[in-house]
Design a protein around this motif. Sequence first.
Motif: not given
Length: 137
Positions: A26-27, A30, A126, A129-130
């Motif tokens: 996930r990171k 992102e 962000r 990503s969200d």
Amino acid sequence: MDIHVSYIDDLLERQETVRLNQLSNRKKLEELIALLIIDIANHGPSGKVFFREMRHLCEDNAREVKRKREKFRKNLEAIISEGIAQNEFKKELEPGIIAFAILGVTNWSYQWFNPSGEISADRLARVYSDLIFNGIV
């Protein structure tokens, strides 16, 4: 061609750095979403050439750039597949489709994103990503 090659080679190099980091999948995603958006912010004119001017490359050059773009996409797909295998992401995801979706959302930003505008590149990354990880519901 110089713009195309330098743009994609730089992205591939930085993508590889992210891929090799000891981060969750996930990171990694992102960070790659941020990388793509920040690149558009920092290299706007080159990004526009990269995204819009493929049709003006000769056949051999276009083939080389497409191969490198595909490598970037396949690397993204591999991170998604690994995340599924490690139970970080839902099992029913289609890694290839998700990779194309991430690239579609991020890459199309060159059309409208103004780094001097109301939203910063970091904030846009962000938001994306969200959206990708949590949807809109």
